[in-house]
Structure formats: structure tokens, C-alpha cells
Design an enzyme around this catalytic site. Structure first.
Site, mmCIF file in Angstrom:
data_model
loop_
_atom_site.group_PDB
_atom_site.id
_atom_site.type_symbol
_atom_site.label_atom_id
_atom_site.label_comp_id
_atom_site.label_asym_id
_atom_site.label_seq_id
_atom_site.Cartn_x
_atom_site.Cartn_y
_atom_site.Cartn_z
ATOM 1 C CB SER A 139 -0.888 0.003 1.242
ATOM 2 O OG SER A 139 -1.406 1.312 1.438
ATOM 3 C CG HIS A 173 -3.861 -1.529 -1.514
ATOM 4 N ND1 HIS A 173 -4.995 -2.286 -1.739
ATOM 5 C CD2 HIS A 173 -4.161 -0.714 -0.471
ATOM 6 C CE1 HIS A 173 -5.929 -1.943 -0.870
ATOM 7 N NE2 HIS A 173 -5.454 -0.983 -0.089
ATOM 8 C CG ASP A 183 -5.011 2.568 0.961
ATOM 9 O OD1 ASP A 183 -5.947 1.746 0.935
ATOM 10 O OD2 ASP A 183 -3.846 2.281 1.278
ATOM 11 C CG MET A 226 -8.213 7.232 2.689
ATOM 12 S SD MET A 226 -7.406 7.196 4.309
ATOM 13 C CE MET A 226 -6.476 5.669 4.193
ATOM 14 C CG HIS A 273 -9.075 0.208 -0.118
ATOM 15 N ND1 HIS A 273 -8.441 -0.030 1.080
ATOM 16 C CD2 HIS A 273 -10.406 0.184 0.165
ATOM 17 C CE1 HIS A 273 -9.345 -0.190 2.036
ATOM 18 N NE2 HIS A 273 -10.552 -0.045 1.512
ATOM 19 C CG MET A 307 -11.124 3.297 2.530
ATOM 20 S SD MET A 307 -9.519 3.208 3.347
ATOM 21 C CE MET A 307 -8.454 3.314 1.921
ATOM 22 C CG MET A 335 -11.394 -2.743 5.356
ATOM 23 S SD MET A 335 -9.875 -2.167 4.592
ATOM 24 C CE MET A 335 -9.026 -1.357 5.950
ATOM 25 N N GLY A 375 -8.697 3.969 7.333
ATOM 26 C CA GLY A 375 -8.379 5.378 7.514
ATOM 27 C C GLY A 375 -6.902 5.669 7.697
ATOM 28 N N GLY A 381 -2.673 3.948 8.106
ATOM 29 C CA GLY A 381 -1.718 2.859 8.113
ATOM 30 C C GLY A 381 -1.167 2.665 9.517
ATOM 31 N N GLY A 382 -0.479 1.563 9.701
ATOM 32 C CA GLY A 382 0.251 1.336 10.942
ATOM 33 C C GLY A 382 -0.596 0.936 12.135
ATOM 34 C CG ASP A 396 -5.937 -2.806 3.286
ATOM 35 O OD1 ASP A 396 -4.829 -2.617 3.807
ATOM 36 O OD2 ASP A 396 -6.577 -1.930 2.668
ATOM 37 C CB SER A 450 3.339 0.466 8.352
ATOM 38 O OG SER A 450 2.509 -0.536 8.883
HETATM 39 C C1 DX5 Z 1 -6.010 1.648 5.777
HETATM 40 C C2 DX5 Z 1 -5.639 1.308 4.349
HETATM 41 C C3 DX5 Z 1 -4.541 0.327 4.227
HETATM 42 C C4 DX5 Z 1 -3.267 0.779 4.875
HETATM 43 C C5 DX5 Z 1 -2.652 -0.430 5.466
HETATM 44 O O1 DX5 Z 1 -7.257 2.202 5.823
HETATM 45 O O2 DX5 Z 1 -6.740 0.804 3.635
HETATM 46 O O3 DX5 Z 1 -4.319 -0.053 2.869
HETATM 47 O O4 DX5 Z 1 -2.333 1.368 4.007
HETATM 48 O O5 DX5 Z 1 -1.540 -0.062 6.196
HETATM 49 P P1 DX5 Z 1 -0.860 -1.067 7.222
HETATM 50 O O6 DX5 Z 1 -0.376 -2.245 6.386
HETATM 51 O O7 DX5 Z 1 0.234 -0.250 7.794
HETATM 52 O O8 DX5 Z 1 -1.895 -1.478 8.207
HETATM 53 ZN ZN ZN Z 2 -6.260 -0.123 1.667
#
Ligand code: DX5
Ligand code: ZN
Length: 216
Positions: A3, A26, A28, A30, A59, A61, A130, A135, A137-138, A168, A191
Site C-alpha cells: 500500500s 494498492h 488508498d 480517502m 481501494h 474509502m 478490512m 483510515g 496505516g500502521g 488489508d 507500513s
Molecule cells: C487503511 C488502508 C490500508 C493501509 C494499510 O485504511 O486501507 O491499505 O495502508 O496499512 P498497514 O499495512 O500499515 O496497516
Molecule cells: Zn487499503
């Protein structure tokens, strides 16, 4: 699939070049409404499309994917995933995505069950379960989602066809085996990949660990 949410947004092309082993990127999207965070939109996706041959796995969101998602398929994304919680007419939307040449994906937040949507599987190319609240990462992997991954795998098996089951959120060397054992076959890691000293080597390590363990 890495991602790029965890990549350096000021240097996206360079970041993408660091991960040649990726099966897909991937991305994201948002909108600060469906989730409390804002990332990128169609113009940036078009710019990414122009600099990479990688499969683009979008993806979304965002609110009102019925209105916005088809534009991402037109921009050349091979896979476009919308959140079913936000879609007014998921069947029509999935058909519109396929009509534009994209794989149609449907995403579920952790508290959204798969069962009400079981009859939609024939309209889909991917289900995204999910494993964090979308929303950011990490975040920490939510084990409470594992039973849903298993139930989704069963429903996909009963449906037949080539439907991917994507996971994800919080995917890492520590959690990837749990995902695969539960039935996931498409893994997103943000991450874990971009936080590693060598992101491409981390992709290889994650893929290795995702291989089902051979019994002897
Ligand atoms: C979160 C995203 C993910 C995110 C995952 O809402 O949809 O794609 O980047 O990040 P990690 O792998 O750090 O959880
Ligand atoms: Zn994602």
C-alpha cells in the site's frame, strides 16, 4: 501488494521504483468523509498510471462510490474496490466497473458482515476484508476479523469462479500466516513494506511466509 499509503507522497514515482517485486500497487483513496483522513484522488491516480506498468489496485474509502468509482476504472486501474457501507447500488456499481474493464471489488469494514452480501458474489472479482478500521496505516491487526475471512472463503468456494479474497490492515511478518490460514489470497501491507530498510526484500519475505507450510 504494497500500500503506497505508507510511502513518501512527495516522491511517489521513486517509491514505486523501490518495489519492483510488487504484484500490484494498492492505492488508498480517502475523502475525509467516509474515513477521517484525506489522501489522493483521480489526478494523482492518473499520474501514477502514467509512470508504472504495475497493476493498480484501487481501494476507495469514499462516500458516494456510485458516482466516483467508475472514473477510476476509466483512468486505467485494473481493480477498483468500493466500500459496501457507502454504496447505494452495489450491484449496479460492480457492473459499471466491469463494463469499464476493471475487476470489481467490494470492501467490508471490521463490523460489516459478509452474509447479507453472499448473493452478490457472482457480480464481484474480489472481496476485501478490512482487518483494521479504515483510515490509517500502521494500526494493529484485528484478530476478531479472522472468522469473517474464513466464512468469506467458504462462500467464495461455494460460488466458484476467480474471486480474490483480500486482507488489508496490520499485515506483517507476524500476522500474514494467520490471514492465509483463514483463506486470504491477496495481501496488502503498507507500513510493513515501506517501514522496512529494503521494501522489496520485505515483499519477498512476506510472500515466503504466506506460502502454505508443506506437511511432511
Ligand atoms: C487503511 C488502508 C490500508 C493501509 C494499510 O485504511 O486501507 O491499505 O495502508 O496499512 P498497514 O499495512 O500499515 O496497516
Ligand atoms: Zn487499503
Amino acid at each position: 501488494m504494497p500500500s503506497i499509503l505508507s510511502a513518501d507522497f512527495a516522491n511517489l514515482q521513486r517509491e514505486i521504483e523501490r518495489i519492483p517485486s510488487a504484484d500490484a500497487l494498492h492505492v488508498d483513496v480517502m475523502d475525509n468523509h467516509f474515513v477521517p483522513n484525506l489522501t489522493l484522488g483521480l489526478p494523482v491516480v492518473e499520474s501514477i498510471r502514467a509512470v508504472t506498468e504495475h497493476m493498480l489496485d484501487l481501494h476507495l474509502m469514499i462516500d458516494d462510490p456510485d458516482r466516483w468509482a467508475p472514473g477510476y476504472a476509466e483512468a486505467g486501474a485494473e481493480s477498483v474496490t468500493f466500500h459496501v457501507e457507502a454504496a447505494a447500488a452495489p450491484v449496479r456499481l460492480a457492473r459499471e466497473l466491469r463494463a469499464r474493464g476493471a475487476r470489481a471489488g467490494m470492501a467490508l469494514k471490521p463490523a460489516t458482515p459478509i452474509e447479507p452480501y453472499a448473493d452478490l458474489l457472482g457480480e464481484l472479482d474480489m472481496v476485501l476484508v478490512m482487518t483494521v478500521e479504515p483510515g490509517f496505516g500502521g494500526q494493529k491487526f484485528l484478530d476478531l476479523c479472522l472468522p469473517k475471512i474464513r466464512r468469506t472463503r467458504e462462500l467464495i468456494g461455494a460460488q466458484g469462479g476467480d474471486i480474490w479474497l483480500q486482507v488489508d490492515g496490520g499485515v506483517s511478518l507476524e500476522t500474514v500466516e494467520r490471514c492465509v490460514e483463514a483463506g486470504a489470497d491477496a495481501l496488502v501491507a503498507g507500513s510493513a513494506v515501506f517501514g522496512a530498510d529494503d521494501p522489496d526484500a520485505m515483499i519477498s519475505r512476506l510472500k515466503e511466509r504466506a506460502q502454505p507450510v508443506a506437511s511432511d
